[in-house]
Structure formats: C-alpha cells, structure tokens
Motif scaffolding. Structure first.
Motif, PDB file in Angstrom:
ATOM      1  N   MET A   1      -5.224  51.276  53.264  1.00  0.00           N
ATOM      2  CA  MET A   1      -6.564  51.174  52.321  1.00  0.00           C
ATOM      3  C   MET A   1      -7.251  50.362  52.311  1.00  0.00           C
ATOM      4  O   MET A   1      -6.920  49.016  52.206  1.00  0.00           O
ATOM      5  N   SER A   2      -8.195  50.255  51.874  1.00  0.00           N
ATOM      6  CA  SER A   2      -8.932  48.893  51.992  1.00  0.00           C
ATOM      7  C   SER A   2     -10.029  48.876  51.276  1.00  0.00           C
ATOM      8  O   SER A   2     -10.431  50.003  50.013  1.00  0.00           O
ATOM      9  N   LEU A   3     -10.342  47.486  50.301  1.00  0.00           N
ATOM     10  CA  LEU A   3     -11.107  47.552  49.494  1.00  0.00           C
ATOM     11  C   LEU A   3     -12.606  46.833  49.985  1.00  0.00           C
ATOM     12  O   LEU A   3     -12.400  45.652  50.476  1.00  0.00           O
ATOM     13  N   ALA A   4     -13.319  47.250  49.197  1.00  0.00           N
ATOM     14  CA  ALA A   4     -14.848  47.400  49.685  1.00  0.00           C
ATOM     15  C   ALA A   4     -15.809  47.128  48.087  1.00  0.00           C
ATOM     16  O   ALA A   4     -16.422  47.873  47.463  1.00  0.00           O
ATOM     17  N   ARG A  18     -23.591  38.837  44.419  1.00  0.00           N
ATOM     18  CA  ARG A  18     -23.963  39.430  44.614  1.00  0.00           C
ATOM     19  C   ARG A  18     -23.260  39.267  45.995  1.00  0.00           C
ATOM     20  O   ARG A  18     -22.095  38.457  46.286  1.00  0.00           O
ATOM     21  N   ALA A  19     -22.488  39.995  45.874  1.00  0.00           N
ATOM     22  CA  ALA A  19     -21.375  40.883  47.081  1.00  0.00           C
ATOM     23  C   ALA A  19     -21.177  41.877  47.356  1.00  0.00           C
ATOM     24  O   ALA A  19     -21.729  42.963  47.187  1.00  0.00           O
ATOM     25  N   ASP A  20     -21.119  42.065  49.104  1.00  0.00           N
ATOM     26  CA  ASP A  20     -21.128  43.288  50.005  1.00  0.00           C
ATOM     27  C   ASP A  20     -19.690  42.978  51.493  1.00  0.00           C
ATOM     28  O   ASP A  20     -20.035  41.635  52.290  1.00  0.00           O
ATOM     29  N   LEU A  21     -18.752  42.958  51.081  1.00  0.00           N
ATOM     30  CA  LEU A  21     -17.926  42.304  51.679  1.00  0.00           C
ATOM     31  C   LEU A  21     -16.415  43.745  51.496  1.00  0.00           C
ATOM     32  O   LEU A  21     -16.420  44.796  50.739  1.00  0.00           O
ATOM     33  N   GLN A  22     -15.695  43.350  52.840  1.00  0.00           N
ATOM     34  CA  GLN A  22     -14.662  44.242  52.724  1.00  0.00           C
ATOM     35  C   GLN A  22     -13.101  43.446  53.009  1.00  0.00           C
ATOM     36  O   GLN A  22     -13.671  42.427  53.800  1.00  0.00           O
ATOM     37  N   VAL A  23     -12.273  43.577  52.004  1.00  0.00           N
ATOM     38  CA  VAL A  23     -10.673  43.385  52.250  1.00  0.00           C
ATOM     39  C   VAL A  23      -9.960  43.928  52.844  1.00  0.00           C
ATOM     40  O   VAL A  23      -9.206  45.833  52.325  1.00  0.00           O
ATOM     41  N   PRO A  24      -9.089  43.530  53.522  1.00  0.00           N
ATOM     42  CA  PRO A  24      -8.290  44.481  54.377  1.00  0.00           C
ATOM     43  C   PRO A  24      -6.833  45.173  53.960  1.00  0.00           C
ATOM     44  O   PRO A  24      -6.763  43.736  53.493  1.00  0.00           O
ATOM     45  N   PRO A  25      -6.954  45.756  54.297  1.00  0.00           N
ATOM     46  CA  PRO A  25      -5.198  46.558  53.449  1.00  0.00           C
ATOM     47  C   PRO A  25      -4.678  45.298  53.687  1.00  0.00           C
ATOM     48  O   PRO A  25      -4.000  45.004  54.243  1.00  0.00           O
ATOM     49  N   LYS A 166       4.818  25.837  40.930  1.00  0.00           N
ATOM     50  CA  LYS A 166       4.162  26.939  41.217  1.00  0.00           C
ATOM     51  C   LYS A 166       4.081  27.304  42.980  1.00  0.00           C
ATOM     52  O   LYS A 166       4.132  28.247  42.874  1.00  0.00           O
ATOM     53  N   ASP A 167       4.724  26.305  43.158  1.00  0.00           N
ATOM     54  CA  ASP A 167       4.953  26.432  44.581  1.00  0.00           C
ATOM     55  C   ASP A 167       6.600  27.976  45.156  1.00  0.00           C
ATOM     56  O   ASP A 167       5.783  28.735  45.608  1.00  0.00           O
ATOM     57  N   GLN A 168       7.162  27.655  43.650  1.00  0.00           N
ATOM     58  CA  GLN A 168       7.860  29.223  43.471  1.00  0.00           C
ATOM     59  C   GLN A 168       7.080  30.093  43.365  1.00  0.00           C
ATOM     60  O   GLN A 168       7.714  31.181  43.711  1.00  0.00           O
ATOM     61  N   MET A 169       6.802  30.172  42.633  1.00  0.00           N
ATOM     62  CA  MET A 169       6.298  31.567  41.895  1.00  0.00           C
ATOM     63  C   MET A 169       4.343  31.994  42.907  1.00  0.00           C
ATOM     64  O   MET A 169       4.822  33.115  43.336  1.00  0.00           O
ATOM     65  N   LEU A 170       4.341  31.387  43.679  1.00  0.00           N
ATOM     66  CA  LEU A 170       3.567  31.385  44.897  1.00  0.00           C
ATOM     67  C   LEU A 170       4.374  32.165  46.005  1.00  0.00           C
ATOM     68  O   LEU A 170       4.075  33.220  46.338  1.00  0.00           O
ATOM     69  N   GLY A 171       5.635  32.176  46.333  1.00  0.00           N
ATOM     70  CA  GLY A 171       6.808  32.448  47.853  1.00  0.00           C
ATOM     71  C   GLY A 171       7.160  33.405  46.666  1.00  0.00           C
ATOM     72  O   GLY A 171       7.164  34.861  47.490  1.00  0.00           O
ATOM     73  N   LEU A 172       7.478  33.248  45.742  1.00  0.00           N
ATOM     74  CA  LEU A 172       7.992  35.195  45.032  1.00  0.00           C
ATOM     75  C   LEU A 172       7.132  36.115  45.527  1.00  0.00           C
ATOM     76  O   LEU A 172       6.604  37.061  45.470  1.00  0.00           O
ATOM     77  N   LEU A 173       5.441  35.372  44.445  1.00  0.00           N
ATOM     78  CA  LEU A 173       4.586  36.774  44.625  1.00  0.00           C
ATOM     79  C   LEU A 173       4.284  36.922  46.244  1.00  0.00           C
ATOM     80  O   LEU A 173       3.515  38.120  46.649  1.00  0.00           O
ATOM     81  N   ARG A 174       4.358  35.731  47.555  1.00  0.00           N
ATOM     82  CA  ARG A 174       4.002  36.070  49.067  1.00  0.00           C
ATOM     83  C   ARG A 174       5.314  37.691  48.694  1.00  0.00           C
ATOM     84  O   ARG A 174       4.310  38.277  49.424  1.00  0.00           O
ATOM     85  N   GLN A 175       6.067  37.345  48.221  1.00  0.00           N
ATOM     86  CA  GLN A 175       7.378  38.317  49.211  1.00  0.00           C
ATOM     87  C   GLN A 175       7.535  39.663  48.118  1.00  0.00           C
ATOM     88  O   GLN A 175       7.293  41.141  48.780  1.00  0.00           O
ATOM     89  N   SER A 180       5.499  44.998  48.860  1.00  0.00           N
ATOM     90  CA  SER A 180       4.770  46.087  48.092  1.00  0.00           C
ATOM     91  C   SER A 180       3.474  46.835  48.945  1.00  0.00           C
ATOM     92  O   SER A 180       2.956  47.811  48.834  1.00  0.00           O
ATOM     93  N   GLY A 181       2.516  46.239  49.675  1.00  0.00           N
ATOM     94  CA  GLY A 181       1.626  46.275  50.667  1.00  0.00           C
ATOM     95  C   GLY A 181       0.789  46.024  50.099  1.00  0.00           C
ATOM     96  O   GLY A 181      -0.557  46.050  49.976  1.00  0.00           O
ATOM     97  N   ALA A 182       0.371  45.682  48.656  1.00  0.00           N
ATOM     98  CA  ALA A 182      -0.330  45.506  47.644  1.00  0.00           C
ATOM     99  C   ALA A 182      -1.581  44.348  48.114  1.00  0.00           C
ATOM    100  O   ALA A 182      -1.616  43.542  49.491  1.00  0.00           O
ATOM    101  N   THR A 183      -2.785  44.639  48.144  1.00  0.00           N
ATOM    102  CA  THR A 183      -3.955  43.499  48.531  1.00  0.00           C
ATOM    103  C   THR A 183      -4.119  42.721  47.458  1.00  0.00           C
ATOM    104  O   THR A 183      -4.349  43.310  46.485  1.00  0.00           O
TER     105      THR A 183
END
Length: 255
Positions: A1-4, A18-25, A166-175, A180-183
């Motif tokens: 699923m993609s966000l556009a 203004r925005a005209d864009l698409q974010v990959p799943p 901050k680096d620790q939290m970003l790593g946790l967020l990446r995981q 979850s496959g979240a965008t």
C-alpha cells in the motif's frame, strides 16, 4: 500500500503548500527543509488536521479526505510524547487500544508485550515522572506499536534527546518499522538523523514538497533549498516563512 498526495494545495492564512508525490510502501522518509517551510503542515495533511483546498490524500488508492483524524490509518508521535502524567506507563500504552482504558485480559497482555518489545518489561506500573526521557519515548513507541496503524508520522519526536539516546531511539524505530512494514514520515532538523534513519527524503521549501528521493543522493547532490538548509548555499542561511501555529500540536510550528 502506498501513500500519495495528488494535486494538493493547502492554505493556512497567507501560506500555501503544494504537494504532488507518492511514497512507496514501507518507506522511511525524512521530511527536511527550512524552519517554517511547511513540514508540519505536510504531516497535518496526511493526519487530517489540515484540509486541502484542492487535491487528495490517498492510501492504497482510497481518498482519506472524508475520514476524520481518528479514523485514518495513522499514528503520530510528538516531541513531548503526549503521555498523561497521572497514568501509568501501561495505561498510557493501553490508550492505543481503548481510550476508556477498559482493557480485557487479552488487551492487558498485549500492552505488556508491547512494553517488553521496547525494553520496558515489568515497568508498566511506573508513571512518566518516574521514567527517564528515553523510557518515556519508549512508552510512546509502545503505544504506536500497539495501535498497528500502517502510517507513522513523527514531528521532531526525538529532538530533545541527547545524541546517544536519540541514536538508540532511531534504531528502535527502524526495527519497529521493519517488523511492522509501516510507512514512516519523520520531520527532522538534524541531517544526521535523516542519514541514520531514512532511505528517502522529501524537501519542503518555497511552498512546495518535493517528490521523495534517495537520501544518499539528496545529500551527495543537494538541491538549492536543501543546500541552503544545510548551510551550503549562498549566504549559508535557511530561508522560510515566519513560524506559525502547528496544526498537529498547537505549538509554534518548527517545520
């Protein structure tokens, strides 16, 4: 699923985005640009706090326009984490399942599992004041994890943390994003955060949000607006509109 965002035009007073864009799943996207350029407004459009005067916000081809913020497939994480001080960590997480906190045994087990997944197992009874800043951030992440929404928006969520935390939290967020496959769309003022976390970047400047581009390419050959933001352009000073109230938080917009 993609966000556009298709043919979007949003107006806040005399400011136009203004925005005209698409974010990959499943993409991890850093939203960058000068202060006051509209980065928070971009997140607000996706969340439903700002209604465009024209255009559509689409998720998997479905127009999210008719849906109120609470019904959208979106979770939001703010810099102040939005924890209620009178509630325990477990109760703050449980709000992600039931705002009235009438949790079943299965719900309570899911809350504890979410806390364990962010390294806070056995700490559900503590209130925010008894937790460190990093632990409070983990509580907020656990709530996001429990909600299982496919779009995650972060508005400078870790800006107040020190570099190591901050680096620790970003790593946790990446995981969490990978599991979850979240965008994920993350507003940041820190280029290093963008490099560490994101695989794509959106530059917001001059009232326009750019198409997502590989983060490595953006930093290797920055467009003028990004170069200005990085202090590499003429004069080395970012340009943008004066800060306005953030539709997401009610605080002055830092985006």
């Amino acid at each position: 699923m993609s966000l556009a965002l298709r043919g979007i035009e949003a107006r806040l007073g005399d400011f136009v985005l203004r925005a005209d864009l698409q974010v990959p799943p499943g993409a991890r996207v850093a939203v960058m640009g000068p202060s006051g350029s509209g980065k928070t407004t971009l997140l607000s459009l996706v969340a439903g706090f700002v209604k465009p005067v024209r255009g559509q916000v689409l998720w998997d081809g479905r127009d999210l326009g008719p849906l109120p913020p609470g019904a959208r497939p979106v979770s939001i994480l703010f810099q102040d984490q939005n924890l209620f001080p009178h509630l325990s960590a477990a109760q703050n997480v449980g709000l992600g399942l039931r705002p009235d906190l009438r949790l079943s045994r299965a719900d309570a087990a899911a809350v504890e599992a979410a806390l364990e997944s962010v390294g806070l197992g056995g700490m559900g009874g503590r209130k925010p004041a008894a937790l460190s800043g990093g632990q409070q951030g983990r509580v907020a992440l656990a709530r996001v994890l429990l909600r299982q929404r496919p779009i995650l928006l972060l508005d400078e969520a870790f800006a107040a943390l020190g570099p190591a935390l901050k680096d620790q939290m970003l790593g946790l967020l990446r995981q969490i994003a990978a599991d979850s496959g979240a965008t994920v769309l993350m507003v940041t003022h820190d280029p290093e955060d963008a490099r560490r976390f994101a695989d794509l970047g959106i530059v917001v400047a001059g009232g326009v949000a750019s198409h997502p581009a590989p983060i490595a390419d953006l930093f290797a050959n920055p467009p003028p607006a990004l170069a200005d933001w990085l202090g590499e352009g003429p004069g080395g000073a970012p340009q943008g509109r004066p800060a306005a109230a953030s539709p997401l938080s009610g605080r002055p917009e830092h985006g």
